[in-house]
Design a protein around this motif. Structure first.
Motif, PDB file in Angstrom:
ATOM      1  N   MET A   1      22.087 -45.491  95.678  1.00 55.23           N
ATOM      2  CA  MET A   1      21.732 -46.399  96.772  1.00 55.23           C
ATOM      3  C   MET A   1      22.509 -47.694  96.634  1.00 55.23           C
ATOM      4  O   MET A   1      22.714 -48.177  95.512  1.00 55.23           O
ATOM      5  CB  MET A   1      20.235 -46.693  96.741  1.00 55.23           C
TER       6      MET A   1
ATOM      7  N   ILE B   1      18.871 -37.946  92.633  1.00 56.00           N
ATOM      8  CA  ILE B   1      18.777 -39.144  93.478  1.00 56.00           C
ATOM      9  C   ILE B   1      20.178 -39.507  93.963  1.00 56.00           C
ATOM     10  O   ILE B   1      21.136 -39.473  93.181  1.00 56.00           O
ATOM     11  CB  ILE B   1      18.223 -40.347  92.674  1.00 56.00           C
TER      12      ILE B   1
ATOM     13  N   GLY C   1      12.912 -48.580  90.787  1.00 54.00           N
ATOM     14  CA  GLY C   1      13.410 -47.433  91.567  1.00 54.00           C
ATOM     15  C   GLY C   1      12.311 -46.697  92.295  1.00 54.00           C
ATOM     16  O   GLY C   1      11.162 -46.946  92.151  1.00 54.00           O
TER      17      GLY C   1
ATOM     18  N   SER D   1      14.643 -41.075  83.183  1.00 53.54           N
ATOM     19  CA  SER D   1      15.946 -41.032  83.849  1.00 53.54           C
ATOM     20  C   SER D   1      17.040 -40.639  82.870  1.00 53.54           C
ATOM     21  O   SER D   1      17.281 -41.345  81.888  1.00 53.54           O
ATOM     22  CB  SER D   1      16.258 -42.408  84.453  1.00 53.54           C
TER      23      SER D   1
ATOM     24  N   THR E   1       7.985 -44.969  85.226  1.00 53.44           N
ATOM     25  CA  THR E   1       9.367 -44.491  85.218  1.00 53.44           C
ATOM     26  C   THR E   1      10.069 -45.236  84.100  1.00 53.44           C
ATOM     27  O   THR E   1       9.997 -46.461  84.037  1.00 53.44           O
ATOM     28  CB  THR E   1      10.066 -44.777  86.565  1.00 53.44           C
TER      29      THR E   1
ATOM     30  N   THR F   1       7.289 -49.679  86.544  1.00 56.56           N
ATOM     31  CA  THR F   1       8.710 -49.425  86.428  1.00 56.56           C
ATOM     32  C   THR F   1       9.383 -50.753  86.101  1.00 56.56           C
ATOM     33  O   THR F   1       8.747 -51.679  85.617  1.00 56.56           O
ATOM     34  CB  THR F   1       9.224 -48.731  87.724  1.00 56.56           C
TER      35      THR F   1
ATOM     36  N   SER G   1      16.717 -52.867  89.740  1.00 54.42           N
ATOM     37  CA  SER G   1      15.837 -53.265  88.642  1.00 54.42           C
ATOM     38  C   SER G   1      14.871 -54.377  89.050  1.00 54.42           C
ATOM     39  O   SER G   1      13.905 -54.652  88.346  1.00 54.42           O
ATOM     40  CB  SER G   1      16.676 -53.717  87.449  1.00 54.42           C
TER      41      SER G   1
ATOM     42  N   GLY H   1      13.647 -52.678  85.950  1.00 56.74           N
ATOM     43  CA  GLY H   1      13.924 -52.859  84.543  1.00 56.74           C
ATOM     44  C   GLY H   1      13.301 -51.732  83.706  1.00 56.74           C
ATOM     45  O   GLY H   1      12.951 -50.713  84.231  1.00 56.74           O
TER      46      GLY H   1
ATOM     47  N   TYR I   1      25.429 -47.841  87.708  1.00 57.28           N
ATOM     48  CA  TYR I   1      25.086 -47.918  89.138  1.00 57.28           C
ATOM     49  C   TYR I   1      23.946 -48.899  89.383  1.00 57.28           C
ATOM     50  O   TYR I   1      23.586 -49.174  90.512  1.00 57.28           O
ATOM     51  CB  TYR I   1      24.688 -46.525  89.661  1.00 57.28           C
ATOM     52  N   CYS I   2      23.336 -49.396  88.307  1.00 59.41           N
ATOM     53  CA  CYS I   2      22.126 -50.217  88.444  1.00 59.41           C
ATOM     54  C   CYS I   2      22.378 -51.683  88.131  1.00 59.41           C
ATOM     55  O   CYS I   2      21.892 -52.557  88.833  1.00 59.41           O
ATOM     56  CB  CYS I   2      21.039 -49.664  87.528  1.00 59.41           C
TER      57      CYS I   2
ATOM     58  N   ASN J   1      13.434 -45.227  80.939  1.00 59.75           N
ATOM     59  CA  ASN J   1      14.688 -44.640  80.455  1.00 59.75           C
ATOM     60  C   ASN J   1      14.460 -43.858  79.158  1.00 59.75           C
ATOM     61  O   ASN J   1      15.395 -43.276  78.623  1.00 59.75           O
ATOM     62  CB  ASN J   1      15.767 -45.719  80.275  1.00 59.75           C
TER      63      ASN J   1
END
Ligand code: SAM
Ligand code: SF4
Length: 333
Positions: A193, A190, A333, A123, A99, A67, A329, A69, A29-30, A101
């Motif tokens: 988006m 979330i 986010g 995430s 934030t 955050t 990215s 990336g 989704y990113c 991964n």
């Protein structure tokens, strides 16, 4: 009280900084699988990022979130955390956080905790290693679980971010809630988006309104409305059975703009005053034009004076094009 107040009387106290647009994952989704990233020459150095963040702190920002990336894949990123932690020590900053991964947390959790980082957002959309692979394309589930264990051992509070994806992880929400209860993590769902072209599946197929997620969770769990705010846009409930919080970030079904206290800086020095709008300010030029921060301060104040009232995200059901062309990215986010 922040020196930075926008035209709608909102004090800007929160800066999110995307320190790189690159990532070691390719979440469906990113990002698309064959992303084109910014040329290295257009990326601010860590020293420049530190100076920019310092200017925002001087002007009243109290919370910084790094955050991307993936922030922890940027080379020597700990130098930036070291530099920024000085503002925690001086009392000018309330919180320095990130934030991630989780792929590099095993390596960095201790150092982050030592620098005064108290919380991390990690995430994870699924606890099924095969699905995890399918969603992140390049991610390694065990590595992320190792990262989470390291964060816990280092004493970092963990909040899990999960994007709700129709037909992908919607059978796992109860499991995520009980797992977070067992681990002592908060959890935020979330909504997808519509940002950036990601190729393949369309956003309309992935989109799952969180009102439906909440209704489904309420069949199994006792969800109590609470006033808790983390300084972000999430609305929280407390799960009576686990004692943990669940947040819902609903840009599409609920408008949270009236309490927005944040702006977003990209790794190339562009300031976005709203995640859902294209208007942006160039801070790179004033930053590089002079060693003195006067030009930079003026540019920041001018940008804040243009902060829009709100966004108008809409999942366009007739066209599959994204409402905002840039990827998540880019602004983080
Ligand atoms: N790489 C880090 C990570 O994944 O946590 C930080 C950057 S990532 C862009 C920040 C958050 O944005 C993640 O929780 C991710 O799931 C979320 N995200 C990315 N693209 C999104 C989209 N199109 N809609 C909703 N959330 C998205
Ligand atoms: Fe990378 Fe985070 Fe985007 Fe996934 S959501 S591709 S981990 S930046």
């Amino acid at each position: 009280m922040s020196n930075l107040v926008d035209p709608f009387a909102r004090a800007i106290t929160y800066l999110r900084v995307s320190v790189t647009d690159r990532c070691d994952f390719r979440c469906v989704y990113c990002m698309s699988e064959d992303m084109t990233f910014l040329p290295k020459a257009e990326i601010l150095s860590l020293e420049e990022l530190e100076r920019l963040c310092g200017a925002f702190v001087r002007l009243g920002v109290r919370k910084l979130r790094l955050t991307g990336g993936e922030p922890l894949v940027r080379r020597n990123i700990m130098n930036l955390f070291h530099g920024l932690s000085r503002h925690l020590e001086s009392g000018d900053l309330d919180e320095l956080t990130l934030t991630t991964n989780g792929s590099q947390l095993a390596k960095y959790a201790d150092e982050l905790a030592g620098l005064g980082v108290r919380r991390v957002n990690v995430s994870i959309d699924t606890l099924d290693p095969h699905k995890f692979q399918a969603i992140t394309r390049w991610g390694k589930f065990d590595q992320v679980m190792g990262g989470l264990a390291a964060a816990k051992a280092a004493g970092l509070a963990v909040k899990i971010n999960a994007v709700a994806l129709r037909g992908v992880n919607d059978d796992e929400f109860d499991h995520l809630v009980s797992w977070c209860g067992d681990e002592g993590f908060d959890l935020t769902f979330i909504e997808v988006m519509p940002m950036g072209d990601v190729g393949g599946e369309t956003r309309v197929e992935q989109y799952l309104p969180l009102s439906m997620v909440r209704a489904k969770l309420a069949e199994r769990w006792t969800l109590e409305d609470i006033d808790y705010r983390s300084g972000g846009p999430a609305r929280y409930v407390q799960v009576r059975e686990t004692g943990r919080r669940i947040g819902f970030i609903t840009p599409l079904t609920h408008n949270f703009c009236e309490s927005c206290n944040r702006v977003r800086l990209t790794c190339s020095g562009t300031l976005y005053m709203c995640l859902g709008q294209e208007d942006a300010a160039d801070l790179l030029t004033p930053l590089r034009m002079s060693d003195d921060d006067a030009l930079l301060d003026t540019a920041i104040r001018e940008a804040i004076s243009r902060k829009p009232k709100g966004h108008d995200f809409v999942i366009d059901r007739r066209h599959s094009r994204p409402a905002v062309g840039r990827h998540m990215s880019v602004t983080g986010g």
